[in-house]
Design an enzyme around this catalytic site. Structure first.
Site, PDB file in Angstrom:
ATOM      1  N   LYS A  18      -6.321  -0.734  -7.709  1.00  0.00           N
ATOM      2  CA  LYS A  18      -7.281  -1.573  -6.971  1.00  0.00           C
ATOM      3  C   LYS A  18      -6.531  -2.597  -6.114  1.00  0.00           C
ATOM      4  O   LYS A  18      -5.329  -2.839  -6.321  1.00  0.00           O
ATOM      5  CB  LYS A  18      -8.206  -2.291  -7.959  1.00  0.00           C
ATOM      6  CG  LYS A  18      -7.492  -3.246  -8.916  1.00  0.00           C
ATOM      7  CD  LYS A  18      -8.419  -3.719 -10.043  1.00  0.00           C
ATOM      8  CE  LYS A  18      -7.692  -4.666 -10.988  1.00  0.00           C
ATOM      9  NZ  LYS A  18      -8.452  -4.900 -12.224  1.00  0.00           N
ATOM     10  N   TYR A  64       1.899 -30.045  10.582  1.00  0.00           N
ATOM     11  CA  TYR A  64       0.558 -30.595  10.765  1.00  0.00           C
ATOM     12  C   TYR A  64       0.296 -31.803   9.873  1.00  0.00           C
ATOM     13  O   TYR A  64       0.739 -31.847   8.729  1.00  0.00           O
ATOM     14  CB  TYR A  64      -0.480 -29.519  10.432  1.00  0.00           C
ATOM     15  CG  TYR A  64      -0.663 -28.477  11.515  1.00  0.00           C
ATOM     16  CD1 TYR A  64      -0.829 -28.826  12.846  1.00  0.00           C
ATOM     17  CD2 TYR A  64      -0.683 -27.123  11.185  1.00  0.00           C
ATOM     18  CE1 TYR A  64      -1.008 -27.856  13.824  1.00  0.00           C
ATOM     19  CE2 TYR A  64      -0.875 -26.145  12.145  1.00  0.00           C
ATOM     20  CZ  TYR A  64      -1.035 -26.527  13.469  1.00  0.00           C
ATOM     21  OH  TYR A  64      -1.226 -25.567  14.427  1.00  0.00           O
TER      22      TYR A  64
HETATM   23  C1  LIG Z   1      -7.519  -4.736 -13.387  1.00  0.00           C
HETATM   24  C2  LIG Z   1      -7.932  -4.046 -14.642  1.00  0.00           C
HETATM   25  C3  LIG Z   1      -6.972  -3.396 -15.453  1.00  0.00           C
HETATM   26  C4  LIG Z   1      -5.477  -3.503 -15.224  1.00  0.00           C
HETATM   27  O1  LIG Z   1      -4.993  -4.687 -15.826  1.00  0.00           O
HETATM   28  P1  LIG Z   1      -3.417  -5.038 -15.804  1.00  0.00           P
HETATM   29  O2  LIG Z   1      -3.336  -6.310 -16.581  1.00  0.00           O
HETATM   30  O3  LIG Z   1      -3.071  -5.242 -14.369  1.00  0.00           O
HETATM   31  O4  LIG Z   1      -2.696  -3.901 -16.413  1.00  0.00           O
HETATM   32  C5  LIG Z   1      -7.435  -2.642 -16.520  1.00  0.00           C
HETATM   33  N1  LIG Z   1      -8.767  -2.568 -16.800  1.00  0.00           N
HETATM   34  C6  LIG Z   1      -9.711  -3.220 -16.073  1.00  0.00           C
HETATM   35  C7  LIG Z   1     -11.134  -3.108 -16.452  1.00  0.00           C
HETATM   36  C8  LIG Z   1      -9.318  -3.989 -14.974  1.00  0.00           C
HETATM   37  O5  LIG Z   1     -10.249  -4.646 -14.271  1.00  0.00           O
END
Ligand SMILES: *Cc1c(COP(=O)(O)O)cnc(C)c1O
Length: 368
Positions: free
Chosen positions: A38, A264
């Site tokens: 993701k 800035y």
């Molecule tokens: C993002 C996510 C993961 C992965 O978690 P990590 O700590 O990056 O390994 C796994 N399960 C769900 C439901 C997630 O949202």
């Protein structure tokens, strides 16, 4: 490797392979591996990372939103893709692109079943998500009868997996809470499986779950941050390799007199003669304003240099007073030696936030 002449995110696919091998060495051979890609594969590049992983030994992919799954299908990913957080408006797209939804509430389960009926599907794979303490998404244990009633009325869907998510798997102070989540998930999933009369996969662990709770690996693990090189602890990060290096260059050097200001709002006031360097990366690139005013730092010829004044949209200014450097020299914002985890700590955040913030306008370069 050649020195960079512009801001660039270099991604080492060999490091991805290394991390996958290390994480899989923690699993029993029967445990399946789901790669979480993701948010552009945690800020790197979802298509390239997923294509690389698809040729290695991964069983499943996961994304957060439907649109991310569509991008992977367009890129040629043929393995199953779990959509962790879909919205009903995208259910037809999910079916059209053979994506597999996480169904987390009565509303989404009912709507998805209606959609699969309309689209004349049979045994369409779905994933039932339970809330076991994170209190974010998921059915509660007392929804089991509702779920079962919905499912037994139709053969349009079939449960491919039942899962939940740990709230604090990286924090060993919270071991008792995590163990409660594990036993809650074990009991809840057992009850649903008994009613279903077949055996969907069960899964619970993210990266820190893989590393800290081997007894909870179940049928599959869902791994994100570990693949990108971070283990949420000093010890585990040693075994993993950060896959991304964020590099830039010095555009210009200025000699500043005592009493002058930099940037800035004149936020930095010079108390002595100073040499500064201007670097083409700013808050629009993911280096947020919190890094300004000497909270954040970069490396120039291996010397640590503070970011001074306010971070601009497309630039930062750094203090290079005591550093032998020239215009055109390379800057390291993070790499596998000066890690994103370390830089994130400087502004009280976590590696996840820093790496997923690196904007799309920064060119990605892949090495193998
Ligand atoms: C993002 C996510 C993961 C992965 O978690 P990590 O700590 O990056 O390994 C796994 N399960 C769900 C439901 C997630 O949202």
């Amino acid at each position: 490797m050649d020195k960079t002449q512009e801001t660039i995110l270099e991604i080492d696919l060999n490091a991805v392979t290394h991390n996958l091998k290390y994480l899989k060495s923690k699993l029993q051979s029967k445990t399946k591996f789901l790669a979480v890609v993701k948010a552009f594969a945690y800020g790197s590049d979802a298509e390239q990372i997923a294509l690389h992983l698809q040729d290695l030994d991964v069983d499943y992919f996961a994304v957060a939103y439907t649109s991310e799954g569509v991008v992977l299908r367009d890129a040629g990913i043929t393995k199953p893709i779990l959509v962790l957080h879909p919205q009903p408006i995208n259910f037809k797209t999910i079916i059209d692109r053979c994506l597999e939804p996480s169904l987390y509430s009565a509303r989404v389960l009912k709507t998805f079943i209606e959609c699969t009926k309309k689209e004349k599907q049979t045994n369409y794979p779905i994933h039932i998500k339970f809330n076991t303490g994170l209190n974010r998404l998921g059915f509660w244990e007392n929804d089991i009868d509702f779920i079962h009633t919905q499912l037994k009325e139709t053969n349009s869907v079939k449960v491919a997996s039942v899962f939940s998510h740990l709230a604090a798997s990286e924090d060993l102070q919270e071991k008792e809470f995590t163990n409660t989540q594990i036993s809650c998930f074990t009991n809840t999933s057992k009850k649903l499986v008994a009613l279903l009369g077949y055996h969907p996969m069960l899964h619970l662990c993210n990266t820190s779950g893989i590393l800290n709770y081997p007894e909870a690996h179940l049928d599959m693990v869902r791994c994100g941050i570990g693949l990108y090189g971070f283990g949420n602890s000093k010890e585990e990060s040693k075994n993993l390799k950060p896959i991304a290096a964020l590099k830039s260059v010095i555009s210009q050097i200025h000699l500043i007199e005592k009493g002058e200001t930099v940037g800035y709002n004149r936020a930095f006031k010079s108390e002595k003669k100073l040499k500064t360097a201007t670097v083409p990366i700013g808050h629009a690139d993911g280096i947020g304003r919190h890094f300004g005013n000497e909270n954040g730092f970069v490396f120039v010829n291996n010397a640590k240099c503070n970011i001074i004044g306010n971070v601009c949209m497309d630039m930062i200014m750094i203090d290079v007073t005591n550093v032998d450097c020239n215009e055109g020299d390379e800057i390291i914002i993070f790499n596998n030696q000066h890690t994103a985890e370390h830089l994130a700590e400087a502004i009280d955040t976590i590696s996840y936030e820093l790496i997923t913030s690196i904007s799309r306008r920064i060119k990605r370069k892949f090495t193998k």
